[in-house]
Design a protein around this motif. Sequence first.
Motif, PDB file in Angstrom:
ATOM      1  N   ASP A 128      13.271  -0.019  -1.983  1.00  0.00           N
ATOM      2  CA  ASP A 128      12.679   1.139  -2.639  1.00  0.00           C
ATOM      3  C   ASP A 128      11.526   0.724  -3.548  1.00  0.00           C
ATOM      4  N   ALA A 129      11.705  -0.392  -4.260  1.00  0.00           N
ATOM      5  CA  ALA A 129      10.618  -0.893  -5.110  1.00  0.00           C
ATOM      6  C   ALA A 129       9.411  -1.290  -4.270  1.00  0.00           C
ATOM      7  N   ALA A 130       9.654  -1.871  -3.098  1.00  0.00           N
ATOM      8  CA  ALA A 130       8.545  -2.279  -2.224  1.00  0.00           C
ATOM      9  C   ALA A 130       7.714  -1.072  -1.811  1.00  0.00           C
ATOM     10  N   VAL A 131       8.374   0.008  -1.450  1.00  0.00           N
ATOM     11  CA  VAL A 131       7.666   1.217  -1.040  1.00  0.00           C
ATOM     12  C   VAL A 131       6.913   1.828  -2.218  1.00  0.00           C
ATOM     13  N   ARG A 132       7.601   1.979  -3.342  1.00  0.00           N
ATOM     14  CA  ARG A 132       6.988   2.648  -4.493  1.00  0.00           C
ATOM     15  C   ARG A 132       5.849   1.841  -5.107  1.00  0.00           C
ATOM     16  N   GLN A 133       6.050   0.549  -5.323  1.00  0.00           N
ATOM     17  CA  GLN A 133       5.011  -0.241  -5.985  1.00  0.00           C
ATOM     18  C   GLN A 133       3.821  -0.488  -5.063  1.00  0.00           C
ATOM     19  N   THR A 134       4.070  -0.579  -3.766  1.00  0.00           N
ATOM     20  CA  THR A 134       2.943  -0.775  -2.851  1.00  0.00           C
ATOM     21  C   THR A 134       2.092   0.480  -2.779  1.00  0.00           C
ATOM     22  N   THR A 135       2.708   1.648  -2.778  1.00  0.00           N
ATOM     23  CA  THR A 135       1.898   2.867  -2.808  1.00  0.00           C
ATOM     24  C   THR A 135       1.206   3.027  -4.163  1.00  0.00           C
ATOM     25  N   PHE A 136       1.835   2.547  -5.236  1.00  0.00           N
ATOM     26  CA  PHE A 136       1.144   2.560  -6.530  1.00  0.00           C
ATOM     27  C   PHE A 136      -0.104   1.676  -6.483  1.00  0.00           C
ATOM     28  N   MET A 137      -0.011   0.546  -5.777  1.00  0.00           N
ATOM     29  CA  MET A 137      -1.170  -0.346  -5.668  1.00  0.00           C
ATOM     30  C   MET A 137      -2.368   0.357  -5.039  1.00  0.00           C
ATOM     31  N   GLN A 138      -2.130   1.413  -4.281  1.00  0.00           N
ATOM     32  CA  GLN A 138      -3.233   2.144  -3.664  1.00  0.00           C
ATOM     33  C   GLN A 138      -4.103   2.872  -4.688  1.00  0.00           C
ATOM     34  N   ILE A 139      -3.594   3.092  -5.886  1.00  0.00           N
ATOM     35  CA  ILE A 139      -4.402   3.790  -6.887  1.00  0.00           C
ATOM     36  C   ILE A 139      -4.863   2.860  -8.011  1.00  0.00           C
ATOM     37  N   VAL A 140      -4.581   1.554  -7.898  1.00  0.00           N
ATOM     38  CA  VAL A 140      -5.106   0.613  -8.893  1.00  0.00           C
ATOM     39  C   VAL A 140      -6.629   0.579  -8.743  1.00  0.00           C
ATOM     40  N   PRO A 141      -7.374   0.748  -9.824  1.00  0.00           N
ATOM     41  CA  PRO A 141      -8.835   0.850  -9.722  1.00  0.00           C
ATOM     42  C   PRO A 141      -9.494  -0.382  -9.117  1.00  0.00           C
ATOM     43  N   VAL A 142     -10.549  -0.141  -8.372  1.00  0.00           N
ATOM     44  CA  VAL A 142     -11.352  -1.195  -7.755  1.00  0.00           C
ATOM     45  C   VAL A 142     -12.542  -1.504  -8.649  1.00  0.00           C
ATOM     46  N   GLY A 143     -12.820  -2.787  -8.824  1.00  0.00           N
ATOM     47  CA  GLY A 143     -14.013  -3.207  -9.560  1.00  0.00           C
ATOM     48  C   GLY A 143     -13.921  -3.117 -11.067  1.00  0.00           C
ATOM     49  N   GLY A 192      -0.667  15.758  -5.748  1.00  0.00           N
ATOM     50  CA  GLY A 192       0.439  15.659  -6.692  1.00  0.00           C
ATOM     51  C   GLY A 192       1.532  14.725  -6.259  1.00  0.00           C
ATOM     52  N   ARG A 193       1.431  14.191  -5.054  1.00  0.00           N
ATOM     53  CA  ARG A 193       2.460  13.289  -4.548  1.00  0.00           C
ATOM     54  C   ARG A 193       2.285  11.901  -5.151  1.00  0.00           C
ATOM     55  N   CYS A 194       3.366  11.310  -5.611  1.00  0.00           N
ATOM     56  CA  CYS A 194       3.336   9.946  -6.160  1.00  0.00           C
ATOM     57  C   CYS A 194       3.488   8.960  -5.008  1.00  0.00           C
ATOM     58  N   GLY A 195       2.468   8.894  -4.202  1.00  0.00           N
ATOM     59  CA  GLY A 195       2.500   8.034  -3.030  1.00  0.00           C
ATOM     60  C   GLY A 195       1.295   8.309  -2.178  1.00  0.00           C
ATOM     61  N   GLN A 196       1.288   7.728  -0.995  1.00  0.00           N
ATOM     62  CA  GLN A 196       0.158   7.862  -0.099  1.00  0.00           C
ATOM     63  C   GLN A 196      -0.112   9.316   0.225  1.00  0.00           C
ATOM     64  N   GLY A 197      -1.364   9.705   0.183  1.00  0.00           N
ATOM     65  CA  GLY A 197      -1.739  11.066   0.528  1.00  0.00           C
ATOM     66  C   GLY A 197      -1.758  11.267   2.030  1.00  0.00           C
ATOM     67  N   CYS A 198      -2.219  12.417   2.454  1.00  0.00           N
ATOM     68  CA  CYS A 198      -2.333  12.668   3.890  1.00  0.00           C
ATOM     69  C   CYS A 198      -3.606  13.440   4.153  1.00  0.00           C
ATOM     70  N   GLY A 199      -4.206  13.188   5.316  1.00  0.00           N
ATOM     71  CA  GLY A 199      -5.449  13.839   5.673  1.00  0.00           C
ATOM     72  C   GLY A 199      -5.207  15.199   6.307  1.00  0.00           C
TER      73      GLY A 199
END
Length: 249
Positions: A128-143, A192-199
């Motif tokens: 569960d931590a792997a799923v949650r923290q990896t999706t959190f990494m998607q919103i860590v700012p770039v640059g 509003g989803r705390c995870g990967q969005g969808c197109g």
Amino acid sequence: MKTASLCGITMALTLALGCSNGPEELAEEAEGFALLRHDAATLEATYHSGGTSVRALLVESAPNVVEVTYDFGDPVIGFRVDYNQGEGHFMPSGSPLDAAQSRLISGLAEGIAKAVPEQDTARSRVEDAAVRQTTFMQIVPVGEALTPYRYVAERGWVHISCTCGSQNIGGYTRQAGRGCSCTGGSGQGCKGRCGQGCGITSTPNCVGSTAYTQDCAKHDYGLGSFAAASDDYSFASNNCSCSGVGSCY
């Protein structure tokens, strides 16, 4: 707070798996996702694309305490998530995350999602931590220069409705809720989803949590920081069920 490296984030990681030499070790590996180790207390995986790589390592170092590392060589981004105390630590080290490195996280998240049970109730603490923290990494700012911080579950979160519509997201009114068409007029759906969005046209499986909260919605609209959503990503309960494989959520 001392910043983390893959060899120093905790002694538990070193004892469990030893030190990684970073992406150099992955140079001859095939493109894409590879699950290196997966058991009750450990999950280790890599994603390699276009000459760049990330290695994710998660170890349950004590009951309900998970040490997490994402090693790009430079930077190395770590978390310590203590579910007993309801607190987490964000521990970056090295250079800012660049765009190529950030793009690796989507492939890594998808690979991990396929490797663990789809329903969160069937996952181990590490899964569960792997799923949650990896999706959190998607919103860590770039640059941007990243600094360590602590976040706590006791500050709480506010769930929003699962049904897409105009909602109060904490001082703002925006469209939010489930659905690939729930875009608020721009960007990805599932606002509003705390995870990967969808197109709008894609119908992905459930990746990440199915928690929908005000802080995650504010971040989706550029009205709140990624740090403010940290506790929501790590700890918020899943208030919206997944509608199934191959469907929007």
